[in-house]
Design a protein around this motif. Structure first.
Motif, PDB file in Angstrom:
ATOM      1  N   ALA A  56      75.724  47.890  41.304  1.00 55.48           N
ATOM      2  CA  ALA A  56      75.724  46.577  40.973  1.00 55.48           C
ATOM      3  C   ALA A  56      75.498  45.893  39.733  1.00 55.48           C
ATOM      4  O   ALA A  56      75.946  44.787  39.138  1.00 55.48           O
ATOM      5  N   GLU A  57      75.077  46.938  38.727  1.00 54.15           N
ATOM      6  CA  GLU A  57      74.914  46.394  37.231  1.00 54.15           C
ATOM      7  C   GLU A  57      76.467  46.508  36.759  1.00 54.15           C
ATOM      8  O   GLU A  57      76.776  45.676  35.804  1.00 54.15           O
ATOM      9  N   MET A  58      77.328  47.401  37.266  1.00 54.47           N
ATOM     10  CA  MET A  58      78.711  47.471  36.933  1.00 54.47           C
ATOM     11  C   MET A  58      79.443  46.089  37.261  1.00 54.47           C
ATOM     12  O   MET A  58      80.178  45.539  36.539  1.00 54.47           O
ATOM     13  N   VAL A  59      79.107  45.762  38.607  1.00 53.40           N
ATOM     14  CA  VAL A  59      79.838  44.304  38.795  1.00 53.40           C
ATOM     15  C   VAL A  59      79.187  43.047  37.974  1.00 53.40           C
ATOM     16  O   VAL A  59      80.233  42.351  37.564  1.00 53.40           O
ATOM     17  N   ARG A  60      77.897  43.237  37.792  1.00 54.46           N
ATOM     18  CA  ARG A  60      77.450  42.261  36.664  1.00 54.46           C
ATOM     19  C   ARG A  60      78.033  42.313  35.382  1.00 54.46           C
ATOM     20  O   ARG A  60      78.346  41.220  34.876  1.00 54.46           O
ATOM     21  N   PHE A  61      78.409  43.561  35.180  1.00 58.95           N
ATOM     22  CA  PHE A  61      78.794  43.534  33.705  1.00 58.95           C
ATOM     23  C   PHE A  61      80.319  43.019  33.584  1.00 58.95           C
ATOM     24  O   PHE A  61      80.964  42.386  32.690  1.00 58.95           O
ATOM     25  N   GLN A  62      81.033  43.561  34.697  1.00 61.95           N
ATOM     26  CA  GLN A  62      82.435  42.803  34.913  1.00 61.95           C
ATOM     27  C   GLN A  62      82.315  41.265  34.928  1.00 61.95           C
ATOM     28  O   GLN A  62      83.224  40.866  34.247  1.00 61.95           O
ATOM     29  N   GLU A  63      81.409  40.951  35.542  1.00 59.66           N
ATOM     30  CA  GLU A  63      81.289  39.293  35.617  1.00 59.66           C
ATOM     31  C   GLU A  63      81.029  38.688  34.380  1.00 59.66           C
ATOM     32  O   GLU A  63      81.822  37.568  33.786  1.00 59.66           O
ATOM     33  N   ASP A  64      80.182  39.204  33.801  1.00 64.88           N
ATOM     34  CA  ASP A  64      79.829  38.613  32.365  1.00 64.88           C
ATOM     35  C   ASP A  64      80.856  38.813  31.324  1.00 64.88           C
ATOM     36  O   ASP A  64      81.234  37.954  30.580  1.00 64.88           O
TER      37      ASP A  64
END
Length: 131
Positions: free
Chosen positions: A28-36
């Protein structure tokens, strides 16, 4: 993300974004990093992205796929991506498990990553090659 220490920092240096991953990220943190990161590419009209993973002692298949996706998305938005700082043991494990970063440029460290992006800007491709 939590209110504790930052897991990832994204800094702007001119038209280059430098994202440093400070600790292992769950999916989930990787996906958030990608989005940011993708959002900031557009917001700051970035022409280059460096992702520093030197602090990571493991890059699993989800993280490797996410890093490839970030590079693909950035390219489609007009920015070149360089992944820097992959530790020797991490590189060995990734290759042993068949998890490469095919099509994504890699460099030894931040200095080489910046040199590679400068070479692209100058019309030469000296320095590290795609990995």
């Amino acid at each position: 993300m939590s209110s504790g220490p930052a897991l990832v920092s994204i800094l702007r240096q001119g038209d280059i974004l430098v994202a440093s991953v400070h600790t292992a990220l769950d999916d989930a943190e990787m996906v958030r990093f990608q989005e940011d990161l993708v959002e900031q590419i557009g917001q700051y009209r970035a022409r280059g992205v460096i992702i520093d993973v030197a602090a990571l002692d493991v890059i699993d298949s989800f993280a490797a796929n996410t890093l490839r996706s970030i590079a693909d998305i950035a390219r489609l938005r007009g920015a070149h991506t360089v992944i820097v700082g992959i530790q020797p043991d991490v590189a060995f494990a990734m290759v042993s498990l068949g998890m490469g970063l095919a099509g994504v440029t890699t460099a030894l460290d931040l200095e080489e990553g910046l040199a590679h992006l400068a070479g692209i800007r100058a019309g030469t491709r000296s320095g590290p090659s795609g990995g």
